[in-house]
Design a protein around this motif. Structure first.
Motif, PDB file in Angstrom:
ATOM      1  N   ARG A  65      12.772 -11.595  -8.166  1.00  0.00           N
ATOM      2  CA  ARG A  65      11.316 -11.498  -8.211  1.00  0.00           C
ATOM      3  C   ARG A  65      10.819 -11.036  -6.845  1.00  0.00           C
ATOM      4  N   PRO A  66      10.016  -9.949  -6.775  1.00  0.00           N
ATOM      5  CA  PRO A  66       9.508  -9.500  -5.486  1.00  0.00           C
ATOM      6  C   PRO A  66       8.614 -10.555  -4.834  1.00  0.00           C
ATOM      7  N   GLY A  67       8.803 -10.755  -3.546  1.00  0.00           N
ATOM      8  CA  GLY A  67       7.990 -11.729  -2.827  1.00  0.00           C
ATOM      9  C   GLY A  67       8.170 -11.575  -1.331  1.00  0.00           C
ATOM     10  N   LEU A  68       7.385 -12.323  -0.574  1.00  0.00           N
ATOM     11  CA  LEU A  68       7.486 -12.332   0.877  1.00  0.00           C
ATOM     12  C   LEU A  68       8.401 -13.477   1.296  1.00  0.00           C
ATOM     13  N   ALA A  69       9.443 -13.148   2.036  1.00  0.00           N
ATOM     14  CA  ALA A  69      10.409 -14.174   2.455  1.00  0.00           C
ATOM     15  C   ALA A  69       9.772 -15.214   3.356  1.00  0.00           C
ATOM     16  N   CYS A  70       8.740 -14.820   4.117  1.00  0.00           N
ATOM     17  CA  CYS A  70       8.140 -15.739   5.078  1.00  0.00           C
ATOM     18  C   CYS A  70       7.270 -16.805   4.425  1.00  0.00           C
ATOM     19  N   PRO A 108      17.412  -6.347  -1.778  1.00  0.00           N
ATOM     20  CA  PRO A 108      16.359  -5.435  -1.316  1.00  0.00           C
ATOM     21  C   PRO A 108      15.370  -5.117  -2.426  1.00  0.00           C
ATOM     22  N   LEU A 109      14.168  -4.756  -2.031  1.00  0.00           N
ATOM     23  CA  LEU A 109      13.104  -4.434  -2.979  1.00  0.00           C
ATOM     24  C   LEU A 109      13.473  -3.198  -3.789  1.00  0.00           C
ATOM     25  N   PRO A 110      13.284  -3.225  -5.120  1.00  0.00           N
ATOM     26  CA  PRO A 110      13.605  -2.063  -5.961  1.00  0.00           C
ATOM     27  C   PRO A 110      12.598  -0.922  -5.792  1.00  0.00           C
ATOM     28  N   LEU A 118      18.743  -5.450   3.455  1.00  0.00           N
ATOM     29  CA  LEU A 118      17.451  -5.774   2.865  1.00  0.00           C
ATOM     30  C   LEU A 118      16.322  -4.888   3.378  1.00  0.00           C
ATOM     31  N   VAL A 119      16.659  -3.887   4.162  1.00  0.00           N
ATOM     32  CA  VAL A 119      15.656  -2.979   4.738  1.00  0.00           C
ATOM     33  C   VAL A 119      15.528  -1.744   3.862  1.00  0.00           C
ATOM     34  N   VAL A 120      14.325  -1.492   3.362  1.00  0.00           N
ATOM     35  CA  VAL A 120      14.080  -0.315   2.526  1.00  0.00           C
ATOM     36  C   VAL A 120      13.199   0.680   3.275  1.00  0.00           C
ATOM     37  N   ASP A 121      13.295   1.933   2.865  1.00  0.00           N
ATOM     38  CA  ASP A 121      12.496   3.003   3.468  1.00  0.00           C
ATOM     39  C   ASP A 121      11.109   2.989   2.827  1.00  0.00           C
ATOM     40  N   MET A 122      10.086   2.719   3.617  1.00  0.00           N
ATOM     41  CA  MET A 122       8.716   2.586   3.109  1.00  0.00           C
ATOM     42  C   MET A 122       7.956   3.909   3.079  1.00  0.00           C
ATOM     43  N   GLU A 123       8.553   4.990   3.556  1.00  0.00           N
ATOM     44  CA  GLU A 123       7.826   6.252   3.657  1.00  0.00           C
ATOM     45  C   GLU A 123       7.310   6.738   2.304  1.00  0.00           C
ATOM     46  N   HIS A 124       8.126   6.645   1.277  1.00  0.00           N
ATOM     47  CA  HIS A 124       7.701   7.082  -0.055  1.00  0.00           C
ATOM     48  C   HIS A 124       6.482   6.286  -0.518  1.00  0.00           C
ATOM     49  N   PHE A 125       6.523   4.992  -0.317  1.00  0.00           N
ATOM     50  CA  PHE A 125       5.411   4.126  -0.695  1.00  0.00           C
ATOM     51  C   PHE A 125       4.139   4.508   0.053  1.00  0.00           C
ATOM     52  N   TYR A 126       4.247   4.733   1.363  1.00  0.00           N
ATOM     53  CA  TYR A 126       3.063   5.096   2.150  1.00  0.00           C
ATOM     54  C   TYR A 126       2.511   6.458   1.742  1.00  0.00           C
ATOM     55  N   ILE A 164      -2.126  -5.952   1.628  1.00  0.00           N
ATOM     56  CA  ILE A 164      -1.449  -5.813   2.917  1.00  0.00           C
ATOM     57  C   ILE A 164      -0.340  -4.756   2.871  1.00  0.00           C
ATOM     58  N   LEU A 165      -0.290  -3.972   1.797  1.00  0.00           N
ATOM     59  CA  LEU A 165       0.689  -2.891   1.650  1.00  0.00           C
ATOM     60  C   LEU A 165       2.124  -3.381   1.833  1.00  0.00           C
ATOM     61  N   CYS A 166       2.412  -4.525   1.230  1.00  0.00           N
ATOM     62  CA  CYS A 166       3.768  -5.073   1.339  1.00  0.00           C
ATOM     63  C   CYS A 166       4.730  -4.405   0.359  1.00  0.00           C
ATOM     64  N   SER A 167       4.187  -3.784  -0.697  1.00  0.00           N
ATOM     65  CA  SER A 167       4.936  -3.058  -1.732  1.00  0.00           C
ATOM     66  C   SER A 167       5.662  -3.955  -2.734  1.00  0.00           C
ATOM     67  N   THR A 168       5.340  -5.249  -2.764  1.00  0.00           N
ATOM     68  CA  THR A 168       5.934  -6.093  -3.806  1.00  0.00           C
ATOM     69  C   THR A 168       5.511  -5.600  -5.187  1.00  0.00           C
ATOM     70  N   CYS A 169       4.256  -5.136  -5.299  1.00  0.00           N
ATOM     71  CA  CYS A 169       3.780  -4.622  -6.583  1.00  0.00           C
ATOM     72  C   CYS A 169       4.572  -3.387  -6.996  1.00  0.00           C
ATOM     73  N   HIS A 170       4.858  -2.521  -6.036  1.00  0.00           N
ATOM     74  CA  HIS A 170       5.621  -1.305  -6.312  1.00  0.00           C
ATOM     75  C   HIS A 170       7.038  -1.667  -6.773  1.00  0.00           C
ATOM     76  N   GLY A 171       7.617  -2.676  -6.143  1.00  0.00           N
ATOM     77  CA  GLY A 171       8.964  -3.098  -6.505  1.00  0.00           C
ATOM     78  C   GLY A 171       9.061  -3.738  -7.872  1.00  0.00           C
ATOM     79  N   SER A 172       7.933  -4.220  -8.397  1.00  0.00           N
ATOM     80  CA  SER A 172       7.935  -4.876  -9.703  1.00  0.00           C
ATOM     81  C   SER A 172       7.515  -3.936 -10.830  1.00  0.00           C
ATOM     82  N   CYS A 173       7.134  -2.698 -10.494  1.00  0.00           N
ATOM     83  CA  CYS A 173       6.481  -1.801 -11.444  1.00  0.00           C
ATOM     84  C   CYS A 173       7.482  -0.951 -12.240  1.00  0.00           C
ATOM     85  N   PRO A 174       7.519  -1.078 -13.568  1.00  0.00           N
ATOM     86  CA  PRO A 174       8.440  -0.259 -14.366  1.00  0.00           C
ATOM     87  C   PRO A 174       8.064   1.220 -14.365  1.00  0.00           C
ATOM     88  N   ALA A 175       6.771   1.531 -14.233  1.00  0.00           N
ATOM     89  CA  ALA A 175       6.362   2.941 -14.178  1.00  0.00           C
ATOM     90  C   ALA A 175       6.868   3.594 -12.895  1.00  0.00           C
TER      91      ALA A 175
END
Length: 251
Positions: A65-70, A108-110, A118-126, A164-175
């Motif tokens: 499940r996508p989430g913030l580790a902190c 790592p986030l999908p 656990l480090v993903v490239d955020m450039e695509h998301f941004y 906060i542009l964490c991208s958890t929503c993006h990691g959970s999105c089937p589309a």
């Protein structure tokens, strides 16, 4: 002791490592990762910054499940995974007789390219967020005009400025998983936020709607509300998408 199993990746090589960490009251998943890195395996890579659920840097999969580790308490998530017949990890409900009740799975986030561990490239998301032009255009040489916003409208906008542009929503999105052109929940939530903003002029609003009005845009959403359920700031992207659909459906 708690076992923490971590999805590792270095180039094309993927594997899982399991470590035992000393749990203490109030310990977060991020603190468990620090303990692994500092005491057990210094090669472990993960991203973090504020440690206060503000920056969004430590987004990852925790028990699938996508989430913030902190902000994820170790005590809340341990004991939710076991091995399936293919020796991969799957989610199960907690059970008092579960032999692995002291285990946590971190991956790592999908939907984003893994750089390492656990480090993903955020450039695509941004780039996806930038694609909807999430800003107010002010003519050169002119000062921003003062705008008085109705309190009810301000509260509507604030629901989306909390992102906060964490991208958890993006990691959970089937589309997003099946179509890299799909802007994603965060970008489309931003689109609605700027559509609501009274400072946006008619030309900018028309351009914004044109940018999201396609099968790769708002019409690509599966409306399964995954993004709403995982957002650490309670931003409701699906609500924004449905409101944009309603507006474009009437035009």
């Amino acid at each position: 002791m708690v076992r923490i199993t971590i999805g590792r990746q270095d180039g094309k090589r993927k594997w899982y490592d399991t470590f035992e960490v000393e749990e203490r009251p109030g310990m977060t998943v991020l603190e468990a990762l620090f303990q692994v890195q500092e005491r057990l395996d210094g090669s472990l890579c993960f991203r973090y910054s504020c440690r206060g659920a503000v920056c969004g840097s430590c987004a990852m999969l925790i028990n699938r499940r996508p989430g913030l580790a902190c902000r994820t308490q170790l005590s809340d998530v341990k004991g939710e995974v076991i091995e399936d017949s293919d020796k991969h990890r799957i989610l199960l409900k907690k059970g008092p007789q579960d032999a692995r009740k002291e285990e946590v799975l971190v991956e790592p986030l999908p939907n984003l390219t893994v750089i390492r561990d656990l480090v993903v490239d955020m450039e695509h998301f941004y780039r996806l967020v930038d694609s909807i032009k999430p800003w107010i255009n002010i003519p050169d040489g002119k000062s921003p005009e003062e705008n008085i916003i109705d309190p009810d409208l301000q509260m509507q906008i604030e629901r989306y400025t909390n992102c906060i542009l964490c991208s958890t929503c993006h990691g959970s999105c089937p589309a997003a998983a099946r179509d890299g052109r799909y802007p994603g929940p965060a970008a489309l939530a931003k689109a609605w936020r700027f559509y609501l903003d009274p400072r946006s002029n008619k030309e900018d609003l028309a351009d914004l709607l044109a940018r999201v009005d396609s099968k790769e845009g708002i019409w690509g959403c599966d409306v399964v509300y995954n993004c709403v359920s995982v957002c650490p700031k309670k931003v409701p992207p699906t609500t924004a998408i449905l409101k944009l659909r309603d507006i474009l459906g009437k035009e």
